[in-house]
Design a protein around this motif. Structure first.
Motif, PDB file in Angstrom:
ATOM      1  N   UNK A   1       0.859  -1.193   0.000  1.00 53.84           N
ATOM      2  CA  UNK A   1       0.000   0.000   0.000  1.00 53.84           C
ATOM      3  C   UNK A   1       0.886   1.230   0.000  1.00 53.84           C
ATOM      4  N   UNK A   2       1.408   1.532  -1.185  1.00 64.09           N
ATOM      5  CA  UNK A   2       2.255   2.697  -1.353  1.00 64.09           C
ATOM      6  C   UNK A   2       1.490   3.897  -1.881  1.00 64.09           C
ATOM      7  N   UNK A   3       2.213   4.847  -2.440  1.00 65.56           N
ATOM      8  CA  UNK A   3       1.616   6.115  -2.866  1.00 65.56           C
ATOM      9  C   UNK A   3       0.706   5.987  -4.078  1.00 65.56           C
TER      10      UNK A   3
ATOM     11  N   UNK B   1      -4.237  -2.723  -6.897  1.00 68.20           N
ATOM     12  CA  UNK B   1      -5.405  -3.593  -6.747  1.00 68.20           C
ATOM     13  C   UNK B   1      -4.981  -5.059  -6.665  1.00 68.20           C
ATOM     14  N   UNK B   2      -4.135  -5.457  -7.597  1.00 68.71           N
ATOM     15  CA  UNK B   2      -3.659  -6.848  -7.604  1.00 68.71           C
ATOM     16  C   UNK B   2      -2.892  -7.169  -6.325  1.00 68.71           C
ATOM     17  N   UNK B   3      -2.100  -6.204  -5.851  1.00 71.79           N
ATOM     18  CA  UNK B   3      -1.315  -6.422  -4.639  1.00 71.79           C
ATOM     19  C   UNK B   3      -2.217  -6.612  -3.413  1.00 71.79           C
TER      20      UNK B   3
ATOM     21  N   UNK C   1      -2.415 -10.036  -1.104  1.00 72.96           N
ATOM     22  CA  UNK C   1      -1.998 -10.088   0.292  1.00 72.96           C
ATOM     23  C   UNK C   1      -3.155 -10.083   1.291  1.00 72.96           C
ATOM     24  N   UNK C   2      -4.341  -9.646   0.867  1.00 77.92           N
ATOM     25  CA  UNK C   2      -5.477  -9.563   1.793  1.00 77.92           C
ATOM     26  C   UNK C   2      -6.721 -10.250   1.232  1.00 77.92           C
ATOM     27  N   UNK C   3      -6.533 -11.110   0.258  1.00 71.76           N
ATOM     28  CA  UNK C   3      -7.666 -11.722  -0.425  1.00 71.76           C
ATOM     29  C   UNK C   3      -8.566 -12.553   0.468  1.00 71.76           C
TER      30      UNK C   3
ATOM     31  N   UNK D   1     -11.638  -6.463 -10.061  1.00 72.39           N
ATOM     32  CA  UNK D   1     -10.761  -6.298 -11.217  1.00 72.39           C
ATOM     33  C   UNK D   1     -11.543  -6.006 -12.496  1.00 72.39           C
ATOM     34  N   UNK D   2     -12.835  -6.301 -12.476  1.00 75.88           N
ATOM     35  CA  UNK D   2     -13.677  -6.010 -13.626  1.00 75.88           C
ATOM     36  C   UNK D   2     -14.038  -4.547 -13.767  1.00 75.88           C
ATOM     37  N   UNK D   3     -13.707  -3.735 -12.749  1.00 73.31           N
ATOM     38  CA  UNK D   3     -14.029  -2.308 -12.785  1.00 73.31           C
ATOM     39  C   UNK D   3     -12.782  -1.435 -12.884  1.00 73.31           C
ATOM     40  N   UNK D   4     -11.722  -1.961 -13.472  1.00 73.84           N
ATOM     41  CA  UNK D   4     -10.489  -1.182 -13.564  1.00 73.84           C
ATOM     42  C   UNK D   4     -10.678   0.089 -14.394  1.00 73.84           C
TER      43      UNK D   4
END
Length: 236
Positions: free
Chosen positions: A15-17, A186-188, A192-194, A210-213
């Motif tokens: 969870x970076x910038x 989002x993927x990260x 890590x929290x799925x 992921x369908x709303x990217x």
């Protein structure tokens, strides 16, 4: 425009910038960081202009697990009192609220996925969230919420969570949601929290998220708008 020294507080590697780093690069602002998962060194207040506090899966009350939390909250409080511009995202907003004396606690509903927020009358009048399309979908990943700090003004709410965004003392912004999100982040977060993605009223599946990217560009533009607004030092 003055070149800003921006320091950010990061709690976990994933969870970076996000798009905030792109904004800072384009503007020519300098970035420095305290990454609590690597070290707990905090700068002197004189060494930065802005403080950005990022998200993370821990809670503000998890001081037994994360012994740096009390010092972080004190640092945030000191930065606010020193008149710094302070922006908090998700956990960061909760830490700001806690630093200002507000209660942070589990929300009645977890909110994970793309759900709309609604600008308050004050938020729409000030247009801080560039809310010309209201309500608008944003990305959420939180289980906690907070009471509105004394003296703060609510900017946005959602069906699941009353306090989605607030401003305090003209220079402090708390966002419960993620304007900064990128497709990579989002993927990260899902990686890590799925385990938190147990489908519920306000919890979407990984596939739905992921369908709303296509919403990412819009929320990033709103992040840029907010940062430009704060950079301009306008009266809010």
């Amino acid at each position: 425009m003055k070149t800003l020294r921006i320091h950010y507080l990061q709690h976990v590697p994933f969870e970076g910038l996000g798009c905030i780093a792109d904004w800072a690069s384009v503007k020519g602002h300098s970035l420095s960081a305290t990454k609590f998962y690597e070290n707990t060194n905090l700068p002197k207040l004189a060494d930065f202009d802005w403080l950005i506090v990022m998200g993370g899966p821990m809670g503000v009350y998890d001081e037994m697990k994360f012994d740096w939390l009390p010092a972080e909250k004190e640092f945030i409080r000191d930065a606010i009192q020193a008149g710094k511009t302070v922006i908090g995202i998700c956990l960061g907003a909760q830490l700001i609220a806690s630093s200002l004396g507000a209660k942070v606690y589990p929300n009645a509903e977890k909110e994970i996925g793309w759900y709309p927020v609604f600008s308050t009358e004050y938020g729409m009048n000030k247009n801080l969230l560039s809310g010309n399309l209201d309500p608008f979908p944003v990305f959420h990943w939180h289980g906690d919420t907070f009471d509105l700090p004394s003296g703060a003004l609510r900017l946005a709410s959602s069906e699941a969570c009353l306090n989605q965004a607030f401003i305090y003392n003209h220079k402090v912004i708390g966002l419960q949601f993620h304007f900064e999100v990128t497709e990579n982040s989002l993927h990260q977060m899902i990686t890590f929290c799925g385990e938190e993605l147990v489908i519920d009223r306000y919890v979407q599946s990984a596939e739905t998220i992921l369908g709303y990217v296509q919403f990412i560009n819009e929320v990033n533009n709103r992040m840029f708008y907010l940062l430009d607004f704060m950079e301009g030092g306008k009266d809010v």
